[in-house]
Design a protein around this motif. Structure first.
Motif, mmCIF file in Angstrom:
data_model
loop_
_atom_site.group_PDB
_atom_site.id
_atom_site.type_symbol
_atom_site.label_atom_id
_atom_site.label_comp_id
_atom_site.label_asym_id
_atom_site.label_seq_id
_atom_site.Cartn_x
_atom_site.Cartn_y
_atom_site.Cartn_z
ATOM 1 N N ALA A 288 96.385 -72.190 20.604
ATOM 2 C CA ALA A 288 96.355 -73.605 20.235
ATOM 3 C C ALA A 288 97.694 -74.270 20.532
ATOM 4 C CB ALA A 288 96.010 -73.750 18.753
ATOM 5 N N ALA A 289 98.780 -73.566 20.216
ATOM 6 C CA ALA A 289 100.105 -74.162 20.384
ATOM 7 C C ALA A 289 100.447 -74.381 21.852
ATOM 8 C CB ALA A 289 101.159 -73.278 19.721
ATOM 9 N N LEU A 290 99.827 -73.595 22.721
ATOM 10 C CA LEU A 290 100.132 -73.714 24.144
ATOM 11 C C LEU A 290 99.253 -74.755 24.834
ATOM 12 C CD1 LEU A 290 102.332 -72.076 25.405
ATOM 13 C CD2 LEU A 290 100.654 -70.424 26.198
ATOM 14 N N LEU A 291 98.148 -75.123 24.171
ATOM 15 C CA LEU A 291 97.190 -76.018 24.820
ATOM 16 C C LEU A 291 97.805 -77.358 25.254
ATOM 17 C CD1 LEU A 291 94.309 -76.360 25.810
ATOM 18 C CD2 LEU A 291 93.723 -77.325 23.597
ATOM 19 N N PRO A 292 98.627 -78.015 24.395
ATOM 20 C CA PRO A 292 99.216 -79.276 24.862
ATOM 21 C C PRO A 292 100.023 -79.093 26.137
ATOM 22 C CG PRO A 292 99.526 -79.025 22.504
ATOM 23 C CD PRO A 292 98.973 -77.719 22.999
ATOM 24 N N LYS A 293 100.655 -77.933 26.281
ATOM 25 C CA LYS A 293 101.442 -77.670 27.479
ATOM 26 C C LYS A 293 100.524 -77.564 28.712
ATOM 27 C CE LYS A 293 105.354 -75.148 29.033
ATOM 28 N NZ LYS A 293 106.003 -73.866 29.162
ATOM 29 N N ASN B 80 93.315 -81.177 21.681
ATOM 30 C CA ASN B 80 94.563 -80.697 22.275
ATOM 31 C C ASN B 80 95.177 -79.571 21.440
ATOM 32 O OD1 ASN B 80 96.359 -80.728 24.341
ATOM 33 N ND2 ASN B 80 97.503 -82.527 23.649
ATOM 34 N N TRP B 281 104.880 -73.068 17.878
ATOM 35 C CA TRP B 281 104.701 -74.468 18.286
ATOM 36 C C TRP B 281 105.972 -75.115 18.807
ATOM 37 C CZ3 TRP B 281 99.948 -77.022 18.076
ATOM 38 C CH2 TRP B 281 98.904 -76.264 17.522
#
Lengths: 560, 320
Positions: A288-293, B80, B281
């Protein structure tokens, strides 16, 4: 199943939807897809994995499209080219099997001219030997459906002491007859499992080391192998494309890197530099944390393929423990759970998964969308409280055990904890190391109130989604009926559905069983977990269909 | 203050020391020095702020209109990866520090409530160490002989012991029913005593042979009276200094244990655990790490600076 418990893939039973750890699966084509450029012949592919080692065919729990099938062909294989449900197609055999005796006996004939990587002709006896060795206690971890279905399998301990299993009958050089202890309609799928890949007896003096010098029947041979590091696959010159499933064996060479950190894998694939352009993973889902990247980088975004569906994540209640033995309390928990919070904790609707209401996951024959609760996605607190009140339960304290190595386990367990706090149930989360966690949930003692699990069927039949989790003979002994759910009426229905050889009738039976089980509310379906896998810009044919939620490694190639 | 010397006199009167007509008590002098030490004032103010934050956490959070448990899923961007919508971690009038990714819990509430855990464990474990260390250290100095030797060697063993590993193991072994914060206080406190004991023993040794102790002994005072009424008051200065220096270490240890997953369990807010969750994050929601990380940094810094200032003020050798 009869008295003997089916042994199931432990890694497939991935706690908390860490489906990324599941045995790497092979190919699927269809809805989720990028890199759809046509895969070319030739070139070198790189596979980046978090798993530490490659398996012996007998110990493998991999699906029919997995890396192990780059090396080993079974009697049948999976055709995922349609994009929808995979079809079972012949591989080493000339057809997917001929049933007789009402589905209790299955006959296969090998294609002519098949050869091992050492040039030796593949005979029916080699398949028989391969299956026999999977009964050896040293090789017991593999998918075990055949072990409980073959007559006499319960007492057989493998071929290394010179004994044979008579229920696998060899006729001449090319014919195999399997005698089962019960009618079993899904046997053609069972025959696609890695244990059905031939092993020449002369090359297997020691079950522990065979993995290092495997004699293969598939498109590749393993030239270098170092556990925790890498395996290098080059072409098997005795593999004949004409006998193989369409689209397989494209690249000239495949380098598999092992034991990589999942985030490192995805960072490398996002960067897409050097050889990583020819790399992909089918084990490390984008976090999830990498998805915006990934989303912030259009080229990376186009190289991420998300499965439309996947393993069912569900909350298990210990049906034997007070007060969870009361139907009303289990119903209350079904109403109380905020499935959307769990979905968000898993990464959201795009890469985390879709809200689940059934026990059979989409993509399996027998899946039918229905919702027994008709509650909002974030639960119905009032109804849950009312049910708890009428059950006379208040100030309930429950312990939820979890595998501390599961991906995103903190957020997922806390979503359950917060859901139940809203209805006055205090949940204590107990993190355990992987081994003691699995031992605790599968030893049948029921030393827990709740745990979260994720289950993907081992082949595209609803049988694989229901029977291992809800048949009463699957309690304890390392099996996965961890809700300790036992209902004689359901057992009877499961038994009947397993013998059904007509696919449509079997599907209808499994749908009805799904609904019947949920009347007892033994578990709470949470989400159908998705996998989001990245591939490099020069990788082609990388697509994922409804089932399985993995790319078909057999048909992935380079884009030139 | 009872008896004569409260703090050991300086070996020499430093050159240039003002010849005060009426000598101030050492405590007064220390206080006066602290008041003129800007670093001490700033750090004291920061600590006061942290303490108020911890004590008044429920009030502060109520003022904001949030709590540290409720999920706000609507504020997350599901498409996202379920990070917060909007910039700066979703900061807004309703959520002053934004919201937590994957849960939508209020970050301000998590940080404010997290101060409770950190300060409670930091202060209480220091108290445990002081009590054990002071009693053991003074006893070693006063009785000497075999007791001193035994205590000395035991302290050596404890100092050589891999405390962190032991604490992690204990965190796993101790039943869930035992309150975690109490376990942390006891464990961190227990492993901290040898340092205190050594320093206090050293100080006490120099006091035991002083005239006022002899006088008390001559007058028939027992060991209890001498230890608690004669020695202890004179040991207050090193105890205070050493406590102030070790509090930040303990806050750090608590955060480290929680970071490693053997600290205070969810859903009790805890800086270490939040920092651990936030490390994933860093690249995509930096604010998630900045608030709890910043709070931990400020707490450790403030206590460290105050400790230094206190040592400057109370330790005669560094007196300006």
């Amino acid at each position: 199943m009869t008295s003997e418990p089916i042994q199931l893939n432990r890694r497939r039973f991935v706690a908390l939807g860490a489906a990324a750890l599941a045995a790497p699966a092979l190919a699927a084509c269809g809805s989720g897809g990028s890199g759809s450029a046509k895969a070319q012949k030739g070139g070198t592919l790189y596979i980046l994995l978090n798993s530490p080692e490659l398996d012996d065919p007998a110990t493998s729990q991999s699906l029919g499209i997995s890396i192990i099938h780059l090396l080993h062909r079974s009697l049948t294989t999976w055709d995922t080219s349609g994009g929808g449900q995979p079809k079972v197609i012949p591989d080493l055999a000339t057809d997917t099997g001929t049933p007789s005796d009402g589905g209790k006996t299955w006959t296969y004939k090998l294609k002519p001219g098949l050869k091992f990587s050492n040039g030796q002709v593949i005979k029916a006896a080699d398949v028989k030997y391969a299956l026999e060795r999977s009964f050896d206690p040293a090789l017991s971890q593999g998918l075990g459906y055949h072990k409980t279905l073959l007559a006499g399998g319960d007492k057989y301990k493998g071929p290394y002491q010179g004994k044979q299993l008579d229920s696998i009958e060899v006729q001449g050089d090319d014919t195999l007859v399997f005698h089962l202890n019960r009618p079993y309609g899904d046997w053609p799928w069972i025959a696609s499992m890695p244990a059905f890949a031939p092993v020449p007896k002369a090359s297997d003096p020691n079950p522990h080391t065979y993995v290092n010098h495997q004699v293969t029947s598939g498109p590749y041979v393993l030239t270098q192998y170092q556990k925790n590091k890498q395996g290098v696959l080059i072409r098997n010159k005795h593999w004949d494309k004409k006998t193989a499933a369409p689209g397989t064996g494209k690249a000239d060479k495949i380098v598999i890197s092992l034991n990589l950190n999942p985030d490192v894998i995805n960072q490398r694939l996002i960067s897409d530099s050097g050889n990583d352009q020819y790399a992909y993973t089918n084990g490390a889902s984008v976090s999830a944390a990498l998805l915006p990247k990934v989303n912030g980088n259009p080229t990376a975004k186009s190289r991420m393929v998300v499965s439309p569906s996947g393993a069912l994540a569900y909350l298990v209640m210990n049906n034997r423990k007070k007060p969870l033995d009361q139907l009303k309390v289990r119903q209350a928990i079904n109403y109380a759970i905020d499935k959307q919070a769990y979905q968000v904790a898993s990464g959201g609707s795009v890469i985390g998964g879709n809200i689940a209401t059934t026990l059979i996951e989409p993509g399996l024959n027998g899946y039918q969308k229905y919702d027994p609760w008709n509650a909002p996605v974030n639960g119905d607190v009032a109804k849950a409280k009312a049910l708890l009140k009428s059950a006379g339960v208040s100030g309930l304290k429950l312990t939820l055990i979890a595998d501390s190595s599961g991906s995103g386990v903190e957020a997922k367990t806390q979503a359950i904890q917060e859901s139940l706090r809203r209805v006055g149930i205090t949940v204590t989360i107990k993190m355990m190391d992987e081994n003691s966690y699995y031992d605790t949930i599968t030893n049948g003692k029921g030393d827990y109130d709740l745990h979260i699990s994720s289950w993907l069927a081992d082949f595209p039949s609803a049988l694989g989604a229901i029977q291992p989790l809800f048949a009463s003979d699957q309690i304890g002994n390392g099996n996965f009926n961890t809700a300790l759910y036992s209902n004689p009426a359901v057992d009877k229905l499961i038994n009947a559905a397993m013998g059904e050889t007509d696919a449509a009738k079997a599907a209808a039976a499994w749908t009805a069983i799904d609904k019947r089980i949920q009347q007892d509310a033994p578990v709470v379906p949470l989400i159908y977990s998705k996998n989001a896998y990245m591939h490099g810009s020069k990788v082609a044919g990388f697509t994922i269909g409804q089932f399985p939620p993995y790319p078909n490694t057999l048909t992935v190639g380079t884009a030139g | 203050m009872p008896e004569s010397a409260t703090v050991p006199e300086p070996a020499k009167v430093p050159p240039g020391a003002e010849e005060a007509p009426a000598p101030l008590s050492p405590w007064r002098r220390a206080l006066r020095q602290l008041v003129h030490d800007r670093a001490a004032l700033v750090s004291t103010a920061l600590i006061a702020l942290l303490v108020i934050m911890a004590v008044a956490a429920p009030l502060l959070v109520k003022l904001e209109g949030q709590d540290p448990y409720t999920y706000h899923i609507g504020l997350l961007n599901q498409a996202n990866g379920s990070g917060p919508k909007g910039i700066l971690g979703g900061m807004s009038g309703a959520h002053w520090f934004g919201v937590e990714p994957l849960t939508g819990r209020d970050m301000f509430a998590l940080v404010v409530y997290g101060a409770q855990t950190s300060l409670l464990v930091g202060l209480a474990s220091t108290a445990v160490s002081i009590i054990i260390g002071a009693v053991v250290g003074t006893a070693a100095a006063f009785f000497g002989g075999w007791l001193d030797a035994v205590i000395g060697r035991t302290a050596d063993v404890f100092l050589a012991f891999p405390g962190m590993i032991f604490m992690i193991a204990l965190g796993i072994v101790v039943p869930q029913a035992f309150p975690r914060w109490l376990l942390l206080v006891i464990v961190i406190g227990f492993f901290g005593w040898p340092g205190f004991a050594r320093i206090i023993r050293g100080q006490a040794l120099s006091l035991v042979r002083r005239e006022f102790v002899d006088a008390a002994r001559t007058l028939g005072a027992g060991p209890g009276h001498i230890i608690f009424r004669e020695l202890m008051p004179n040991l207050m200065a090193p105890i205070i200094v050493f406590s102030a220096i070790s509090i930040p270490q303990r806050i750090g240890t608590e955060a480290a244990l929680s970071f490693l997953g053997v600290g205070v369990p969810a859903p009790t807010p805890d800086w270490g655990r939040t920092i651990s969750d936030a490390t994933d994050w860093v690249q995509t929601d930096l604010m998630y790490l900045l608030f709890p990380g910043g709070a931990l940094f400020l707490a450790v810094l403030a206590f460290t600076v105050l400790g230094d200032s206190l040592r400057d003020a109370l330790d005669p050798r560094t007196r300006r």
